[in-house]
Design a protein around this motif. Structure first.
Motif, PDB file in Angstrom:
ATOM      1  N   LEU A  22       0.827  -1.194   0.000  1.00  0.00           N
ATOM      2  CA  LEU A  22       0.000   0.000   0.000  1.00  0.00           C
ATOM      3  C   LEU A  22       0.866   1.250   0.000  1.00  0.00           C
ATOM      4  N   CYS A  23       0.382   2.272  -0.669  1.00  0.00           N
ATOM      5  CA  CYS A  23       1.056   3.568  -0.710  1.00  0.00           C
ATOM      6  C   CYS A  23       1.031   4.169   0.697  1.00  0.00           C
ATOM      7  N   ALA A  24       2.166   4.667   1.160  1.00  0.00           N
ATOM      8  CA  ALA A  24       2.242   5.266   2.494  1.00  0.00           C
ATOM      9  C   ALA A  24       1.427   6.557   2.590  1.00  0.00           C
ATOM     10  N   GLU A  25       1.158   7.178   1.471  1.00  0.00           N
ATOM     11  CA  GLU A  25       0.442   8.462   1.467  1.00  0.00           C
ATOM     12  C   GLU A  25      -1.070   8.292   1.379  1.00  0.00           C
ATOM     13  N   CYS A  26      -1.545   7.404   0.496  1.00  0.00           N
ATOM     14  CA  CYS A  26      -2.992   7.300   0.271  1.00  0.00           C
ATOM     15  C   CYS A  26      -3.567   5.920   0.568  1.00  0.00           C
ATOM     16  N   LEU A  27      -2.720   4.976   0.906  1.00  0.00           N
ATOM     17  CA  LEU A  27      -3.101   3.588   1.196  1.00  0.00           C
ATOM     18  C   LEU A  27      -3.710   2.864   0.002  1.00  0.00           C
ATOM     19  N   ALA A  28      -3.471   3.379  -1.212  1.00  0.00           N
ATOM     20  CA  ALA A  28      -3.899   2.687  -2.425  1.00  0.00           C
ATOM     21  C   ALA A  28      -2.871   1.600  -2.753  1.00  0.00           C
ATOM     22  N   PRO A  29      -3.276   0.553  -3.433  1.00  0.00           N
ATOM     23  CA  PRO A  29      -2.310  -0.482  -3.810  1.00  0.00           C
ATOM     24  C   PRO A  29      -1.192   0.084  -4.693  1.00  0.00           C
ATOM     25  N   VAL A  30       0.025  -0.348  -4.429  1.00  0.00           N
ATOM     26  CA  VAL A  30       1.183   0.081  -5.208  1.00  0.00           C
ATOM     27  C   VAL A  30       1.388  -0.940  -6.310  1.00  0.00           C
ATOM     28  N   PRO A  35      11.436  -3.302  -5.840  1.00  0.00           N
ATOM     29  CA  PRO A  35      11.465  -3.716  -4.431  1.00  0.00           C
ATOM     30  C   PRO A  35      11.572  -2.473  -3.546  1.00  0.00           C
ATOM     31  N   GLY A  36      10.842  -2.449  -2.497  1.00  0.00           N
ATOM     32  CA  GLY A  36      10.911  -1.337  -1.570  1.00  0.00           C
ATOM     33  C   GLY A  36      10.136  -0.113  -1.991  1.00  0.00           C
ATOM     34  N   GLN A  37       9.378  -0.180  -3.063  1.00  0.00           N
ATOM     35  CA  GLN A  37       8.587   0.981  -3.489  1.00  0.00           C
ATOM     36  C   GLN A  37       7.522   1.251  -2.429  1.00  0.00           C
ATOM     37  N   LEU A  38       7.504   2.471  -1.916  1.00  0.00           N
ATOM     38  CA  LEU A  38       6.623   2.825  -0.810  1.00  0.00           C
ATOM     39  C   LEU A  38       5.450   3.711  -1.214  1.00  0.00           C
ATOM     40  N   PHE A  39       5.488   4.257  -2.432  1.00  0.00           N
ATOM     41  CA  PHE A  39       4.456   5.199  -2.870  1.00  0.00           C
ATOM     42  C   PHE A  39       3.925   4.789  -4.235  1.00  0.00           C
ATOM     43  N   CYS A  40       2.671   5.149  -4.493  1.00  0.00           N
ATOM     44  CA  CYS A  40       2.033   4.787  -5.757  1.00  0.00           C
ATOM     45  C   CYS A  40       2.433   5.720  -6.893  1.00  0.00           C
ATOM     46  N   CYS A  41       2.909   6.925  -6.569  1.00  0.00           N
ATOM     47  CA  CYS A  41       3.295   7.874  -7.613  1.00  0.00           C
ATOM     48  C   CYS A  41       4.298   8.888  -7.051  1.00  0.00           C
ATOM     49  N   PRO A  42       5.052   9.535  -7.911  1.00  0.00           N
ATOM     50  CA  PRO A  42       6.024  10.529  -7.454  1.00  0.00           C
ATOM     51  C   PRO A  42       5.399  11.689  -6.671  1.00  0.00           C
ATOM     52  N   ALA A  43       4.187  12.080  -7.009  1.00  0.00           N
ATOM     53  CA  ALA A  43       3.533  13.188  -6.297  1.00  0.00           C
ATOM     54  C   ALA A  43       3.289  12.827  -4.833  1.00  0.00           C
ATOM     55  N   HIS A  44       2.926  11.581  -4.568  1.00  0.00           N
ATOM     56  CA  HIS A  44       2.691  11.159  -3.187  1.00  0.00           C
ATOM     57  C   HIS A  44       4.007  11.051  -2.425  1.00  0.00           C
ATOM     58  N   ARG A  45       5.051  10.600  -3.076  1.00  0.00           N
ATOM     59  CA  ARG A  45       6.366  10.548  -2.439  1.00  0.00           C
ATOM     60  C   ARG A  45       6.815  11.959  -2.066  1.00  0.00           C
ATOM     61  N   ALA A  47       4.916  14.665  -1.579  1.00  0.00           N
ATOM     62  CA  ALA A  47       4.059  15.197  -0.517  1.00  0.00           C
ATOM     63  C   ALA A  47       4.488  14.654   0.845  1.00  0.00           C
ATOM     64  N   PHE A  48       4.774  13.360   0.895  1.00  0.00           N
ATOM     65  CA  PHE A  48       5.221  12.734   2.136  1.00  0.00           C
ATOM     66  C   PHE A  48       6.544  13.336   2.591  1.00  0.00           C
ATOM     67  N   GLN A  49       7.501  13.431   1.686  1.00  0.00           N
ATOM     68  CA  GLN A  49       8.818  13.962   2.032  1.00  0.00           C
ATOM     69  C   GLN A  49       8.740  15.419   2.478  1.00  0.00           C
ATOM     70  N   GLN A  50       7.926  16.218   1.822  1.00  0.00           N
ATOM     71  CA  GLN A  50       7.782  17.622   2.203  1.00  0.00           C
ATOM     72  C   GLN A  50       7.168  17.750   3.596  1.00  0.00           C
ATOM     73  N   ARG A  51       6.167  16.935   3.884  1.00  0.00           N
ATOM     74  CA  ARG A  51       5.533  16.967   5.204  1.00  0.00           C
ATOM     75  C   ARG A  51       6.542  16.545   6.281  1.00  0.00           C
ATOM     76  N   GLN A  52       7.342  15.524   5.998  1.00  0.00           N
ATOM     77  CA  GLN A  52       8.346  15.073   6.958  1.00  0.00           C
ATOM     78  C   GLN A  52       9.417  16.142   7.171  1.00  0.00           C
ATOM     79  N   ARG A  53       9.781  16.828   6.118  1.00  0.00           N
ATOM     80  CA  ARG A  53      10.778  17.902   6.218  1.00  0.00           C
ATOM     81  C   ARG A  53      10.262  19.013   7.146  1.00  0.00           C
ATOM     82  N   ILE A  54       9.025  19.421   6.961  1.00  0.00           N
ATOM     83  CA  ILE A  54       8.433  20.469   7.794  1.00  0.00           C
ATOM     84  C   ILE A  54       8.313  20.000   9.243  1.00  0.00           C
TER      85      ILE A  54
END
Length: 124
Positions: A22-30, A35-45, A47-54
């Motif tokens: 599942l995508c860590a951002e939206c919980l949609a299937p990836v 291997p190790g892909q955590l997000f369904c799309c670059p936009a979600h990756r 968004a996640f990284q920007q939120r973690q940075r803040i």
């Protein structure tokens, strides 16, 4: 400008047969095959990284003071006082962010880090 350490893949195994990642951002299937892909799309990756940075920028000073004063039990009287306050702020921020992520339908940080460490080493 300091860069984050390179992530080192641990192995080439993908998701177990029949398992849905599942995508860590939206919980949609990836659907990716990496291997190790955590997000369904670059936009979600992103968004996640920007939120973690803040969040990291907000939390760092409080977490350091919390740790350096041992949650307000070490140092001078002034250091202990600010340490107790820093501990309270740290806990309040973490609780608020966990609730925000749950309300937005995002993966919990516990689940995210569990998945992340299956494929990458944590920085030292």
């Amino acid at each position: 400008m300091a860069h984050a350490p390179a992530r080192t893949p641990r192995g080439v195994e993908g998701a177990p047969s029949g398992a849905t990642r599942l995508c860590a951002e939206c919980l949609a299937p990836v659907m990716g095959v990496q291997p190790g892909q955590l997000f369904c799309c670059p936009a979600h990756r992103k968004a996640f990284q920007q939120r973690q940075r803040i969040r990291g920028r907000q939390l760092t000073a409080y977490a350091m003071v919390d740790r350096m004063t041992r949650s307000g039990t070490a140092g001078s009287a002034e250091a202990r006082e600010i340490g107790k306050k820093a501990r309270a702020v740290t806990q309040r921020l973490i609780a608020a962010w966990a609730a925000e992520d749950k309300a937005a339908g995002r993966m919990s940080m516990v689940d995210y880090l569990h998945r992340y460490t299956k494929h990458f080493d944590l920085p030292l």
